[in-house]
Enzyme design. Structure first.
Site, PDB file in Angstrom:
ATOM      1  N   THR A  76       0.839  -1.193   0.000  1.00 38.41           N
ATOM      2  CA  THR A  76       0.000   0.000   0.000  1.00 38.41           C
ATOM      3  C   THR A  76       0.875   1.244   0.000  1.00 38.41           C
ATOM      4  OG1 THR A  76      -0.179   0.063   2.407  1.00 38.41           O
ATOM      5  CG2 THR A  76      -1.905  -1.128   1.217  1.00 38.41           C
ATOM      6  N   VAL A  79       0.341   3.630   3.309  1.00 35.88           N
ATOM      7  CA  VAL A  79       0.875   3.242   4.620  1.00 35.88           C
ATOM      8  C   VAL A  79       2.298   2.716   4.461  1.00 35.88           C
ATOM      9  CG1 VAL A  79       0.618   1.708   6.616  1.00 35.88           C
ATOM     10  CG2 VAL A  79      -1.407   2.742   5.567  1.00 35.88           C
ATOM     11  N   CYS A  80       2.488   1.697   3.655  1.00 38.32           N
ATOM     12  CA  CYS A  80       3.790   1.027   3.553  1.00 38.32           C
ATOM     13  C   CYS A  80       4.881   1.915   2.957  1.00 38.32           C
ATOM     14  CB  CYS A  80       3.674  -0.225   2.682  1.00 38.32           C
ATOM     15  SG  CYS A  80       2.539  -1.465   3.298  1.00 38.32           S
ATOM     16  N   ILE A  81       4.511   2.836   2.089  1.00 39.96           N
ATOM     17  CA  ILE A  81       5.505   3.580   1.321  1.00 39.96           C
ATOM     18  C   ILE A  81       5.664   5.029   1.756  1.00 39.96           C
ATOM     19  CG2 ILE A  81       6.052   4.440  -0.999  1.00 39.96           C
ATOM     20  CD1 ILE A  81       6.624   1.444  -0.531  1.00 39.96           C
ATOM     21  N   PRO A  84       8.191   5.712   5.146  1.00 41.91           N
ATOM     22  CA  PRO A  84       9.613   5.408   4.992  1.00 41.91           C
ATOM     23  C   PRO A  84      10.262   6.158   3.828  1.00 41.91           C
ATOM     24  CG  PRO A  84       8.289   3.488   4.444  1.00 41.91           C
ATOM     25  CD  PRO A  84       7.362   4.507   5.019  1.00 41.91           C
TER      26      PRO A  84
END
Length: 162
Positions: A76, A79-81, A84
Site C-alpha cells: 500500500t 501506509v507502507c511507502i 519510509p
C-alpha cells in the site's frame, strides 16, 4: 519489479509487518523470484514506518554503502511507502516510488500519499518509466534483459482492457 531487479542485479530488500496477523506474509512470487532476499526479509513487528525499524534501517544502510538511490514499492502506497520514503529522503537518499507497483484502498488515499511524499522531495515514477531510466538503450545487454519483462508487463495490461 522483482524480475527487473534480478535482471539488472539491483539489490532488493524485502520487509513485512506482522506476517501472522491481518497483513499476512509476502506473496509467494517474491519467494520464487528472489529466494535469498525473501529468506533474509526484515520481519517488522507492526511498525508502519519501516525506517523506524532498526533492523530494516541497518539492512538498507548496509546495502546502500556508496549509493544514495532508493527505489520503493509496496503493498500500500498510503501506509507502507509514504512514511519510509519521506524518512529516507530526509536522511539524504534520492527516493523514487514506483506508484503503479503498489496501490491503496482508494484513489483518494493514493493521491494524498503521492502528494505527501512529493511535498517532501520524493519522486514518483512508473514501472515503464523506471525501466527506461535504468536501461537508456534497448540495444544494450541490459536492454535486452529487460525487454521481455517490459513486453510481458505491457501485454498483461492490454489483456485487462480486452
Amino acid at each position: 519489479m522483482a524480475r527487473l531487479a534480478k535482471a539488472l542485479d539491483i539489490p532488493v530488500i524485502l520487509t513485512s509487518s506482522q506476517e501472522d496477523h491481518a497483513q499476512g506474509p509476502l506473496i509467494q512470487d517474491l519467494a520464487d523470484l528472489l529466494p535469498q532476499e525473501f529468506e533474509n526479509r526484515v520481519k517488522r513487528a507492526g511498525i508502519t514506518n519501516a525506517w523506524d525499524d532498526e533492523n530494516y534501517k541497518s539492512t538498507v544502510l548496509e546495502a546502500a554503502k556508496g549509493k544514495n538511490n532508493v527505489i520503493m514499492a509496496g503493498l500500500t502506497n498510503d501506509v507502507c511507502i509514504v512514511w519510509p520514503s519521506i524518512s529516507m529522503q530526509e536522511e539524504g537518499f534520492d527516493v523514487q516510488v514506483v506508484i503503479d507497483a503498489g496501490g491503496s484502498p482508494s484513489q483518494i488515499a493514493d493521491d494524498i500519499a503521492q502528494q505527501t511524499w512529493e511535498s517532501h522531495g520524493v519522486r514518483t515514477t512508473t514501472i515503464n518509466q523506471l525501466i527506461s531510466e535504468l536501461v537508456h538503450n534497448w540495444a544494450t545487454e541490459d536492454g535486452q534483459k529487460v525487454l521481455p519483462i517490459l513486453f510481458e508487463e505491457v501485454m498483461s495490461k492490454v489483456g485487462q482492457f480486452s
